[in-house]
Design an enzyme around this catalytic site. Structure first.
Site, PDB file in Angstrom:
ATOM      1  N   ARG A 172       2.826  -3.630   0.251  1.00 15.85           N
ATOM      2  CA  ARG A 172       2.164  -2.706  -0.553  1.00 15.85           C
ATOM      3  C   ARG A 172       3.381  -2.806  -1.822  1.00 15.85           C
ATOM      4  NH1 ARG A 172       1.695   3.836  -0.828  1.00 15.85           N
ATOM      5  NH2 ARG A 172       0.209   3.960  -2.812  1.00 15.85           N
ATOM      6  N   HIS A 173       2.926  -2.515  -2.908  1.00 12.13           N
ATOM      7  CA  HIS A 173       3.828  -2.349  -4.224  1.00 12.13           C
ATOM      8  C   HIS A 173       4.604  -1.261  -4.287  1.00 12.13           C
ATOM      9  CE1 HIS A 173       1.491   1.123  -5.887  1.00 12.13           C
ATOM     10  NE2 HIS A 173       0.212   0.371  -5.447  1.00 12.13           N
ATOM     11  N   HIS A 208      -1.838  -3.963  -2.169  1.00  4.30           N
ATOM     12  CA  HIS A 208      -1.866  -2.413  -2.379  1.00  4.30           C
ATOM     13  C   HIS A 208      -1.840  -1.837  -0.929  1.00  4.30           C
ATOM     14  CE1 HIS A 208      -3.116  -3.045  -6.694  1.00  4.30           C
ATOM     15  NE2 HIS A 208      -3.445  -4.121  -5.926  1.00  4.30           N
TER      16      HIS A 208
END
Length: 287
Positions: free
Chosen positions: A9-10, A191
């Site tokens: 995930r970012h 994400h």
């Protein structure tokens, strides 16, 4: 050592940290950016209009640090073998995270492939899809982008408000296509939901519905990592973050482990049928 698929995930995003008002607070009438907090980025990419950042924001300073730490962990634990390929959601926060991860690994000039199929569930975008920077514009802003890469689908084909089940299928289709391209390890930066949607069917489990997806997303932190490995029997399995020694504790959560969060103790995750599904409640989980 089997082939690996690593999904990340970012990192921490500016708008969830400072609200959407960061745009009007940080850009003057001429569109010139200036940071108003130490945790804001020193600079942002050049874009036609500051409002383009509204649904496509950058990382905070902490978000970049999170990505760099994940990269160091991947390097120190030798998770990805030489020749690994990097695919990234077109969201700026994911692209900046991928760059930070590669910097932490010591690969600052490694080329990133922008893949719209890796974008999150479009059900969060019922009114309009974000305005993303093109690969060429990203390259002009200093990102190491493979501008010759032809994505599985163009960004224009992503439709807003897709059913959750179609999102799982889209994510799994991407993973299957990438795994068939060559035998290299894969790093996909996307994400919070990507960690589950890109691995669940690969592991042999059925797609989740909206309620089930929301339930597992509650525990995915910024820069959460899911590592899957193809074993000697050609079956895919999740690897514990603790055993891989790449878990990272944030001040607001315990150590994240995809195997525990998505699989429990080897069984299906229990679903909380009383879960509050108001989208505002999940603001920090879905993106």
């Amino acid at each position: 050592m089997g082939r690996k698929l690593v999904v990340v995930r970012h990192g921490e995003r500016v708008d969830f940290t400072f609200s959407d008002e960061w745009i009007q607070n940080c850009f003057d009438a001429n569109g010139k950016y200036s940071k108003k907090n130490l945790n804001m980025p020193d600079a942002v990419p050049n874009r036609p209009k500051p409002i383009d950042f509204l649904q496509d924001c950058p990382l905070t300073q902490i978000g970049s640090l999170q990505g760099n730490l994940v990269g160091k962990g991947l390097r120190e634990e030798n998770i990805l073998q030489p020749g690994f390929q990097v695919y990234v959601s077109p969201a700026l926060r994911s692209i900046e995270t991928a760059a930070a991860i590669l910097s932490g690994m010591g690969y600052s000039d490694y080329k990133i492939k922008v893949e719209p199929t890796a974008f999150e569930w479009t059900g969060w975008y019922s009114k309009a899809m974000p305005t993303w920077m093109s690969p060429e514009a990203l390259a002009e802003n200093g990102f190491e982008i493979d501008t010759s890469y032809v994505p599985l689908i163009p960004a224009s084909e992503l439709k807003s408000d897709e059913p959750v089940e179609e999102y799982y299928d889209r994510s799994f289709h991407l993973v299957k296509q990438l795994l068939e391209k060559d035998d290299n390890d894969l790093l996909i930066v996307g994400h919070g939901s990507s960690l589950d949607t890109m691995t669940r069917q690969l592991l042999g489990f059925p797609k989740r519905n909206f309620r089930e997806m929301m339930n597992v997303l509650r525990g995915v932190p910024y820069c959460g990592v899911a590592i899957t490995e193809n074993d000697s029997d050609r079956n895919w399995k999740l690897i514990s973050a603790a055993s891989a020694n790449i878990s990272m504790r944030h001040s607001s959560n315990s150590d994240f482990c995809a195997m525990k969060s998505f699989m429990g103790s080897g069984e299906e995750v229990d679903i909380d049928t009383g879960l509050n599904l108001n989208p505002a409640v999940f603001r920090n989980y879905h993106h």
